[in-house]
Design an enzyme around this catalytic site. Structure first.
Site, short mmCIF file in Angstrom:
data_model
loop_
_atom_site.label_atom_id
_atom_site.label_comp_id
_atom_site.label_asym_id
_atom_site.label_seq_id
_atom_site.Cartn_x
_atom_site.Cartn_y
_atom_site.Cartn_z
N GLY A 75 0.81 -1.21 0.00
CA GLY A 75 0.00 0.00 0.00
C GLY A 75 0.84 1.26 0.00
CB SER A 76 2.93 2.78 -1.46
OG SER A 76 2.81 1.87 -2.55
NE ARG A 77 0.40 11.04 -3.34
CZ ARG A 77 -0.09 12.12 -2.76
NH1 ARG A 77 -0.83 12.01 -1.67
NH2 ARG A 77 0.15 13.31 -3.27
#
Length: 231
Positions: free
Chosen positions: A197-199
């Site tokens: 999960g990240s950006r």
């Protein structure tokens, strides 16, 4: 020979459906597989559950092959995910690029997305910088400034400066970057990975024609995010 051809064709189709795994995932998959085998010796039902977890971990670290557009003067998506913001913003301060805003396209990755990052354009790595920080939810706009991140400054073959930022999130606590300053890179090649999960932010020069909007899905290495200004 005729019986061998269907078998080889089936194996070829199977290889095409099961994407390869990024090397960073091998220790996790190996650990989960060993734990599954040990638990299954005593608790078969729990072993089945852990087997499913092992399969999910292997799936999470997948690195599918992508076909990158060969058009000149474009920037492709550095990650799979959903566009969360398209704004003008000053690039990360650690690069020393000054206070002139660039156009920033932010892509949010859920735990179900492919988590490898890809180079947005052909060029050369000018600088790689790691910045410690918080672990806010990656879909927040302020995560670009406050969260832990790894920044790559890339100069394209046409002389444009692009910036790609891997940003940690609530669950993501490990950023992997596999390129170094001075390295020649090609559009679409895998250069890093963020776990769980990240950006990813892509900064392109002002005057670029952005081709995506907030809420749109992107495919890393394939979706064209922007057409860059003429050199």
């Amino acid at each position: 020979m005729s019986s061998e051809k269907p078998v080889s064709h089936f194996l070829e189709l199977a290889r095409g459906m099961v994407p390869p795994m990024h090397p960073a995932g091998r220790p996790f998959v190996a650990g989960a597989a060993i734990a599954t085998l040990l638990v299954r010796l005593r608790f078969k039902r729990l072993g089945v559950v852990l087997g499913l977890v092992t399969a999910w971990v292997a799936w999470f670290f997948r690195e599918p092959k992508r076909v990158t557009p060969t058009r000149q003067n474009i920037a492709v998506a550095p990650a799979d995910g959903t566009v969360s913001h398209v704004v003008d913003a000053v690039p990360p301060a650690e690069l020393g690029l000054g206070s002139q805003p660039m156009t920033r396209v932010s892509v949010f990755l859920s735990v179900f997305d492919v988590h490898v990052q890809r180079v947005p354009a052909d060029g050369e790595v000018v600088q790689v910088s790691y910045h410690p920080g918080k672990f806010l939810s990656a879909d927040l706009d302020k995560a670009s400034e406050e969260n832990e991140r790894n920044t790559v400054w890339l100069r394209t073959v046409n002389g444009h400066d692009l910036v790609v930022v891997q940003i940690a999130g609530l669950v993501a606590r490990r950023i992997v970057c596999e390129v170094a300053e001075g390295e020649k890179v090609a559009a679409g090649q895998t250069y890093g990975l963020i776990r769980f999960g990240s950006r990813v932010d892509l900064y392109v020069p002002r005057g670029s024609r952005v081709l995506v909007e907030a809420g749109q899905r992107t495919i890393g290495g394939e979706t064209v995010l922007a057409e860059l200004p003429e050199a």
